[in-house]
Design an enzyme around this catalytic site. Structure first.
Site, PDB file in Angstrom:
ATOM      1  N   HIS A   1     -46.267 -59.787   6.703  1.00 26.67           N
ATOM      2  CA  HIS A   1     -46.301 -60.810   4.875  1.00 26.67           C
ATOM      3  C   HIS A   1     -47.634 -60.502   4.746  1.00 26.67           C
ATOM      4  CE1 HIS A   1     -45.037 -63.377   2.580  1.00 26.67           C
ATOM      5  NE2 HIS A   1     -46.198 -64.332   3.225  1.00 26.67           N
TER       6      HIS A   1
ATOM      7  N   CYS B   1     -41.193 -67.328   3.296  1.00 26.49           N
ATOM      8  CA  CYS B   1     -41.892 -65.780   3.448  1.00 26.49           C
ATOM      9  C   CYS B   1     -41.517 -65.489   4.741  1.00 26.49           C
ATOM     10  CB  CYS B   1     -43.108 -66.037   3.271  1.00 26.49           C
ATOM     11  SG  CYS B   1     -43.985 -66.729   2.314  1.00 26.49           S
TER      12      CYS B   1
ATOM     13  N   ASN C   1     -48.463 -62.823  -2.539  1.00 26.62           N
ATOM     14  CA  ASN C   1     -47.199 -62.958  -1.665  1.00 26.62           C
ATOM     15  C   ASN C   1     -46.018 -62.953  -2.889  1.00 26.62           C
ATOM     16  OD1 ASN C   1     -45.901 -64.376  -0.604  1.00 26.62           O
ATOM     17  ND2 ASN C   1     -47.393 -66.068   0.114  1.00 26.62           N
TER      18      ASN C   1
HETATM   19  N1  ACO Z   1     -60.224 -70.245  -6.775  1.00 27.09           N
HETATM   20  C1  ACO Z   1     -62.178 -70.972  -7.488  1.00 27.09           C
HETATM   21  N2  ACO Z   1     -62.148 -71.882  -6.083  1.00 27.09           N
HETATM   22  C2  ACO Z   1     -61.007 -72.521  -6.050  1.00 27.09           C
HETATM   23  C3  ACO Z   1     -59.202 -72.303  -5.862  1.00 27.09           C
HETATM   24  C4  ACO Z   1     -59.340 -70.722  -6.986  1.00 27.09           C
HETATM   25  N3  ACO Z   1     -58.039 -70.443  -7.211  1.00 27.09           N
HETATM   26  N4  ACO Z   1     -59.088 -72.957  -5.197  1.00 27.09           N
HETATM   27  C5  ACO Z   1     -59.916 -73.333  -4.642  1.00 27.09           C
HETATM   28  N5  ACO Z   1     -60.914 -73.398  -4.952  1.00 27.09           N
HETATM   29  C6  ACO Z   1     -62.006 -73.908  -4.437  1.00 27.09           C
HETATM   30  C7  ACO Z   1     -61.311 -75.831  -3.364  1.00 27.09           C
HETATM   31  O1  ACO Z   1     -61.240 -76.282  -5.229  1.00 27.09           O
HETATM   32  C8  ACO Z   1     -62.672 -75.576  -2.619  1.00 27.09           C
HETATM   33  O2  ACO Z   1     -64.011 -76.148  -3.394  1.00 27.09           O
HETATM   34  P1  ACO Z   1     -64.883 -77.462  -3.109  1.00 27.09           P
HETATM   35  O3  ACO Z   1     -64.984 -76.546  -1.796  1.00 27.09           O
HETATM   36  O4  ACO Z   1     -65.667 -77.631  -4.493  1.00 27.09           O
HETATM   37  O5  ACO Z   1     -63.929 -78.329  -3.289  1.00 27.09           O
HETATM   38  C9  ACO Z   1     -63.137 -74.443  -2.482  1.00 27.09           C
HETATM   39  O6  ACO Z   1     -62.513 -73.305  -3.053  1.00 27.09           O
HETATM   40  C10 ACO Z   1     -62.733 -74.003  -1.062  1.00 27.09           C
HETATM   41  O7  ACO Z   1     -61.101 -74.473  -0.938  1.00 27.09           O
HETATM   42  P2  ACO Z   1     -60.373 -73.803   0.302  1.00 27.09           P
HETATM   43  O8  ACO Z   1     -58.763 -74.470  -0.077  1.00 27.09           O
HETATM   44  O9  ACO Z   1     -61.494 -74.634   1.825  1.00 27.09           O
HETATM   45  O10 ACO Z   1     -60.216 -72.478   0.391  1.00 27.09           O
HETATM   46  P3  ACO Z   1     -60.127 -71.210   1.218  1.00 27.09           P
HETATM   47  O11 ACO Z   1     -60.460 -70.833   1.945  1.00 27.09           O
HETATM   48  O12 ACO Z   1     -59.021 -72.558   2.724  1.00 27.09           O
HETATM   49  O13 ACO Z   1     -58.838 -70.663   0.884  1.00 27.09           O
HETATM   50  C11 ACO Z   1     -56.370 -70.632  -0.013  1.00 27.09           C
HETATM   51  C12 ACO Z   1     -57.534 -71.199  -0.051  1.00 27.09           C
HETATM   52  C13 ACO Z   1     -56.441 -68.918  -0.251  1.00 27.09           C
HETATM   53  C14 ACO Z   1     -55.002 -70.803  -0.241  1.00 27.09           C
HETATM   54  C15 ACO Z   1     -56.348 -70.508   1.592  1.00 27.09           C
HETATM   55  O14 ACO Z   1     -56.466 -71.863   2.264  1.00 27.09           O
HETATM   56  C16 ACO Z   1     -54.715 -69.707   2.433  1.00 27.09           C
HETATM   57  O15 ACO Z   1     -55.042 -68.290   1.946  1.00 27.09           O
HETATM   58  N6  ACO Z   1     -54.119 -70.645   2.997  1.00 27.09           N
HETATM   59  C17 ACO Z   1     -52.787 -69.845   3.523  1.00 27.09           C
HETATM   60  C18 ACO Z   1     -52.268 -70.294   2.191  1.00 27.09           C
HETATM   61  C19 ACO Z   1     -50.873 -69.177   1.849  1.00 27.09           C
HETATM   62  O16 ACO Z   1     -51.084 -68.339   2.238  1.00 27.09           O
HETATM   63  N7  ACO Z   1     -49.740 -69.547   1.142  1.00 27.09           N
HETATM   64  C20 ACO Z   1     -48.893 -68.830   0.157  1.00 27.09           C
HETATM   65  C21 ACO Z   1     -47.413 -68.833   1.309  1.00 27.09           C
HETATM   66  S1  ACO Z   1     -47.286 -69.339   2.433  1.00 27.09           S
HETATM   67  C22 ACO Z   1     -47.716 -68.029   3.300  1.00 27.09           C
HETATM   68  O17 ACO Z   1     -46.839 -67.249   2.971  1.00 27.09           O
HETATM   69  C23 ACO Z   1     -47.571 -67.376   4.782  1.00 27.09           C
END
Ligand code: ACO
Length: 358
Positions: free
Chosen positions: A249, A111, A279
């Site tokens: 980004h 990214c 993304n």
């Molecule tokens: N739909 C519904 N529920 C979901 C989904 C979904 N798509 N994905 C995860 N969940 C659930 C999980 O299973 C979990 O459930 P539980 O509490 O019953 O176990 C709950 O939602 C919370 O999950 P978390 O992983 O804690 O959610 P979080 O608030 O951290 O959000 C996310 C997840 C959006 C991936 C976030 O961590 C994030 O954006 N991280 C950055 C990663 C990123 O952006 N990566 C892209 C590439 S890297 C880059 O470009 C920087």
């Protein structure tokens, strides 16, 4: 003092839209969860190769700059999803646009790739080695989507953005005033696509897909982008009040908001278009540059802070003062071939390989 100035810009996003409600039919998710946790409403799925998106974005950037393909002496393609590993995406793009005098090379910093490429082009221009550089940030991340994994399959999309950077001897305080690029390879397993290269080729059983520790990526992205942005401003001798626009980004709107808070920048100075594209990795910043220009958010002399974070981990930031021109010199008529499939139809192969999460 010679500087590299962005004189042309263009984007190419494929027409097929994958909405959050489409995703509800193939994975266990909801529009509400995706919107509130990421800010994404829809993303684009490509019916053509990543090099086709790149070539159209490049044609548009060249037209905007008033530059012919033969004028290019370097093509940098920032991508982690090339059509092929061999030959490079940049040489495929070179052939598609007819840039016969250019050298081409790919740059994979995930990214952060576009900003790694911008700083490379800037330095090559400052030394006098290059004069007119095409930078493309482009991805076809839909190739790796696995709908049985809801935590990654809702995040990514396809698209391309391109800029032309040209040498200028008469604009001493314009262009990339300061930049920082960095990497931490010890954290590579926290965000990766295992077996997407040659590793484990003797005993592979599955097609590659994303592996991600979302919360750790989130934390590190905010810290790295915020801190690097502060350092480049300091290196450029600028204060926060001097900043007209942060173009970060686009990975997650909550990452962007937290980064802006860390920097003490008000929301009106932060460019966000993640709702439309998700993304697109190396493509998010050049696409955002094009749209910020279209929206009138970049003016002659605007001070822009670019910031990115991605797999590797990699991070990058740049303090950039825009040049004199914010209008395109000409508009290209280059277009993608037509598409008659829905986004879900285009993803039928992914579903056949990985299954769904419903
Ligand atoms: N739909 C519904 N529920 C979901 C989904 C979904 N798509 N994905 C995860 N969940 C659930 C999980 O299973 C979990 O459930 P539980 O509490 O019953 O176990 C709950 O939602 C919370 O999950 P978390 O992983 O804690 O959610 P979080 O608030 O951290 O959000 C996310 C997840 C959006 C991936 C976030 O961590 C994030 O954006 N991280 C950055 C990663 C990123 O952006 N990566 C892209 C590439 S890297 C880059 O470009 C920087």
């Amino acid at each position: 003092m010679r500087n590299g100035i962005i004189t042309g810009w263009g984007k190419c996003v494929p027409p097929a839209v994958l909405s959050n409600s489409d995703l509800e039919t193939v994975t266990d998710t909801s529009d509400d969860w995706i919107t509130t946790r990421t800010g994404i409403k829809e993303r684009r799925i490509s019916h053509v190769e990543m090099s086709d998106l790149s070539a159209i974005a490049a044609e548009r950037a060249m037209a905007a700059a008033g530059v012919a393909a033969e004028d290019l002496d370097l093509i940098l393609v920032a991508t982690c999803s090339p059509d092929r590993l061999v030959p490079s995406a940049s040489t495929i793009v070179q052939a598609k646009i007819g840039a016969s005098n250019a050298a081409g090379m790919d740059l994979n910093a995930a990214c952060s790739g576009f900003l790694f490429a911008l700083s490379t082009a800037d330095q090559m221009i400052k030394t006098g080695a290059m004069h007119t550089v095409l930078i493309v940030g482009a991805e076809k991340l839909s190739h790796w989507l696995d709908f049985s994994n809801r935590s990654t399959s809702v995040l990514f999309g396809d698209g391309a953005g391109a800029v032309i950077v040209q040498a200028a001897d008469d604009q001493p305080d314009r262009g990339l005033l300061a930049f920082e690029i960095g990497s931490d390879g010890t954290a590579g397993d926290l965000l990766c696509v295992p077996a997407s290269g040659t590793e484990g080729s003797a005993d592979r059983t599955e097609l590659p897909t994303f592996l991600m520790e979302g919360q750790e990526v989130f934390r590190r992205a905010v810290k790295s982008m915020g801190d690097a942005s502060g350092r480049v401003l300091e290196s450029a001798g600028l204060d926060l009040e001097d900043v007209d626009l942060l173009i970060p980004h686009q990975a997650n709107v909550r990452i962007i908001d937290a980064t802006a808070r860390r920097l003490n920048l008000p929301p009106e100075k932060v460019y966000i278009n993640i709702a439309s594209y998700g993304n697109t990795s190396a493509a998010t910043i050049p696409i955002a540059i094009v749209e910020a220009l279209e929206d009138g958010k970049i003016q002659p002399g605007s001070v822009i802070v670019f910031a990115a974070f991605g797999a590797g981990f990699t991070w990058a930031a740049g303090a950039y003062r825009w040049g004199a021109r914010v209008e395109a010199l000409a508009v290209s008529d280059a277009e993608l071939p037509p598409n008659d499939k829905t986004a879900l139809e285009l993803l039928a192969g992914n579903i056949a390989i990985h299954g769904t999460g419903v």
